[in-house]
Design an enzyme around this catalytic site. Sequence first.
Site, PDB file in Angstrom:
ATOM      1  N   GLY A  66      -3.717 -35.197 -35.468  1.00  0.00           N
ATOM      2  CA  GLY A  66      -3.795 -35.146 -36.906  1.00  0.00           C
ATOM      3  C   GLY A  66      -5.286 -34.022 -37.219  1.00  0.00           C
ATOM      4  O   GLY A  66      -5.389 -33.846 -38.140  1.00  0.00           O
ATOM      5  N   CYS A  67      -6.073 -33.860 -36.342  1.00  0.00           N
ATOM      6  CA  CYS A  67      -7.003 -32.899 -36.297  1.00  0.00           C
ATOM      7  C   CYS A  67      -6.904 -31.561 -35.853  1.00  0.00           C
ATOM      8  O   CYS A  67      -6.244 -31.335 -34.888  1.00  0.00           O
ATOM      9  CB  CYS A  67      -8.355 -33.425 -35.623  1.00  0.00           C
ATOM     10  SG  CYS A  67      -8.649 -35.373 -36.036  1.00  0.00           S
ATOM     11  N   GLN A  68      -7.321 -30.529 -36.553  1.00  0.00           N
ATOM     12  CA  GLN A  68      -7.221 -29.240 -35.987  1.00  0.00           C
ATOM     13  C   GLN A  68      -8.006 -28.940 -34.717  1.00  0.00           C
ATOM     14  O   GLN A  68      -7.746 -28.311 -34.054  1.00  0.00           O
ATOM     15  CB  GLN A  68      -7.626 -28.423 -37.174  1.00  0.00           C
ATOM     16  CG  GLN A  68      -7.489 -26.626 -36.947  1.00  0.00           C
ATOM     17  CD  GLN A  68      -7.971 -25.921 -38.062  1.00  0.00           C
ATOM     18  OE1 GLN A  68      -8.577 -26.314 -39.148  1.00  0.00           O
ATOM     19  NE2 GLN A  68      -7.680 -24.703 -38.076  1.00  0.00           N
ATOM     20  N   SER A  69      -9.354 -29.525 -34.855  1.00  0.00           N
ATOM     21  CA  SER A  69     -10.183 -29.534 -33.709  1.00  0.00           C
ATOM     22  C   SER A  69      -9.754 -30.514 -32.766  1.00  0.00           C
ATOM     23  O   SER A  69      -8.763 -31.444 -32.907  1.00  0.00           O
ATOM     24  CB  SER A  69     -11.722 -29.959 -34.118  1.00  0.00           C
ATOM     25  OG  SER A  69     -11.998 -29.015 -35.334  1.00  0.00           O
TER      26      SER A  69
END
Length: 145
Positions: A55-58
């Site tokens: 759920g995180c771009q990073s």
Amino acid sequence: MRPTEASAALAQAAIAEEFAYFADWSERYQYLIDLGRKLPPLPEEWKTEANRLLGCQSMVWIVAEGDAEAIEFHAISDSTIVSGLIFLALRVYSGRSAAEILATPPDYVGAIGLAKHLSATRSNGMASLLDFIQATARRLAPPQE
């Protein structure tokens, strides 16, 4: 990360007070970057797909250790701003009991204006991080009668 304040509520109050010192969001982003650099390194063997926060771009890795009495979270990101967001969440929740974690909503997010100043992808990542912390506390909390 071990707690520096006696309670999650005091940690949130301290965060709000610290962010109030900054006049604008460029200074607050710089502070987040500085906080991210203070996160202890995560052992390379913990940087696995199983420990990756979705759920995180990073890239974010998070590991929880402990029991219902004290849950310690270890996490890091490949982004320094995201690592700063992690630092804030761990400051509030890491080392706390499952009951305290579940009883403490992340009020600091609104208090310092994060919700209004993060991109949609960073907001989603922050929500995923907080969801992971809450889910871990729910899993470790003693069953209610």
